[in-house]
Design a protein around this motif. Structure first.
Motif: not given
Ligand code: UDP
Length: 491
Positions: A159-166, A179-180, A182-187
């Protein structure tokens, strides 16, 4: 609270995608709801009904109120060979979207079946991959829930990858991005994302949009996970306004109901043989290797794996599914006298293994997995640390969860997702890398011991969640209650 007699009047209709990794949790979920007193009907097709017949008969013999409606699968109209009714028999996985399209032809016969019923089911729980079930819900005014076959972490990342257009700022497949929100720092790199996030194909985008719309228009999601495992992601998803019920791990529900049930398919070697073989091994010494029901690999890639298993010192069970590579791989195994060389230390199971039983055996000390969600959760539930070898779809998300969030996994180091059915003509993982990961996982040192402890702890929490009063147990009750309360309002 709904009384027991009100619950006994409830009837749920389950509509799964005809694929092992969807049918298995759906049948487990049927047993679970039936155990709570609800009548469940599962929609199957003839070939799949024959495959799952024994399991459903066992359930009935245990007084669980489960029926199935067996429809003709319109595979030939869609260009599939006769008998091809399950994704594990597709000639190639790049026919996945055609398979979805063929599945949508089940709508009419299913509607006809519903029209002939004296009273309609109180709810539909349908597969995430079957957006046409939305219309059935609307046409018959039956509330519809979507069964989501992966985890909340994956829901939120997607959801966040799509909505943020990152991804608009990502210029190459190998560039990492965060990934914008989200609770953890995930690349991730773009190359590790599910195909729909990388493709520019209009057809694929259209289908993904249909799935998303069907998901968002559902009354809620039912997810095969448990709250304690990923509470922050459960919360994060619900901030968007859609309710979800975590009712898993479904593979543990058998334990709670009865030990007698088979899971998924007939096993290819005598189940007792394999479990007796495990009985003869030391606790936590065996590595179980299995890549799920769909993954296709090159024979040369499997040879790399075989060499690693042979040269590492640990006992192992290796499940080899039939595939395009079979002939080449089998020839190599014979030429190298492989099975003779590993005799006593290694066991090869061809086609289908009793995975859940193997994982929960005391001798199993590690699981080399492709990170399909069912396998991932089954490994977690068994309290076993894992070696992660993701291949496609959401499997790289699951790898991140295991390795970086829960810290119970060791990555074998795959960098790129293989598109559905796209056979990479190169070997992605070398035997030295597999051997290194095996050593790291099975090692007796402090780091490996800490990993094992964390895995064991998660396994214990998983088991508690499905026991009476546990979070998943209560969520099943709450969902039944929700449907019971709303049935008079909705009709
Ligand atoms: N499975 C099994 N025996 C096998 C291979 C797979 O019981 O030999 C089961 C496994 O326990 C899991 C499912 O098949 O429940 C595979 O689902 P998953 O989501 O892990 O992967 P997929 O098949 O979708 O790639």
């Amino acid at each position: 609270m709904a009384s027991q007699s009100q619950i006994h009047q409830l009837h749920f209709l389950f509509i799964p995608l005809m694929s092992q990794s969807h049918l298995i949790p759906f049948t487990e979920m049927a047993k679970l709801f039936a155990h709570h007193g609800v009548k469940v009907t599962i929609v199957l097709t003839h070939v799949n009904a024959a495959r799952f017949n024994t399991i459903l008969e066992q359930a009935k013999a245990s007084n669980l109120n489960i029926e199935f409606v067996s429809l003709r699968f319109p595979g030939q109209e869609a260009g599939f060979p006769e008998g091809c009714e399950n994704m594990d028999t597709l000639p190639s996985l790049n026919l996945t979207l055609q398979f979805f399209a063929a599945s949508s032809m089940l709508q009419k016969p299913l509607e006809k079946w519903l029209e002939e019923l004296e009273s309609l089911p109180n709810c539909i729980i349908s597969d995430l991959c079957l957006p046409w079930t939305t219309e059935i819900g609307l046409n018959f005014k039956i509330p519809r829930f979507v069964f989501y076959t992966t985890c909340c972490f994956c829901l939120v990342c997607n959801h966040n990858i799509s909505c943020s257009r990152v991804l608009e700022g990502v210029t190459s497949d190998s560039q990492t991005f965060l990934v914008p929100n989200i609770p953890d720092r995930i690349e991730f790199t773009k190359a590790q994302l599910p195909a729909d996030k990388r493709t520019s194909s209009d057809e694929s985008k259209k289908i993904m949009n249909q799935l998303e719309t069907a998901k968002l228009s559902a009354e809620g999601l039912v997810v095969n996970t448990f709250e304690e495992l990923e509470a922050r992601y459960v919360e994060e998803y619900q901030k968007g306004g859609q309710k979800l019920w975590c009712i898993g791990p479904l593979s543990l529900c058998n334990k709670a109901i009865s030990d007698k049930f088979e899971i998924g398919n007939k096993t290819s070697i005598d189940e007792c043989n394999c479990l007796t073989w495990l009985d003869s091994m030391k606790p936590n010494s065996v590595i179980y290797v299995c890549f799920g029901s769909l993954s296709e690999m090159l024979a040369s890639q499997l040879v790399e794996l075989a060499l690693a298993l042979e040269s590492s010192d640990y006992p192992f069970i290796w499940v080899i599914k039939r595939g395009k590579y079979s002939e080449e791989l089998e020839n190599w195994l014979v030429e190298e006298n492989f099975e003779e060389k590993i005799k006593g230390r290694g066991l090869i199971i061809r086609t289908w293994a009793p995975q859940v039983q193997i994982l929960s055996h005391l001798a199993t000390g590690g699981f080399l997995t492709h990170c399909g969600w069912n396998s991932t959760l089954e490994g977690i539930s068994a309290g076993v640390p894992m070696i992660t070898w993701p291949m496609f779809a959401e499997q790289f998300y699951n790898e991140k969860l295991l390795v970086e969030v829960f810290r119970i996994g060791v990555s074998v180091g795959v960098k790129t997702s293989a598109d559905y059915g796209e056979e990479k003509d190169r070997v992605l993982v070398r035997s030295e890398d597999v051997k290194k990961a095996i050593k790291q996982l099975m090692d007796k040192g402090e780091e490996a011991e800490e990993r094992r402890k964390r895995a064991r702890k998660l396994g214990e929490i998983a088991k508690k969640s499905v026991e009476e009063g546990g979070s998943s147990y209560m969520n099943v009750k709450k969902l039944i209650q929700h449907i019971s309360e709303n049935k008079s309002i909705i009709r």
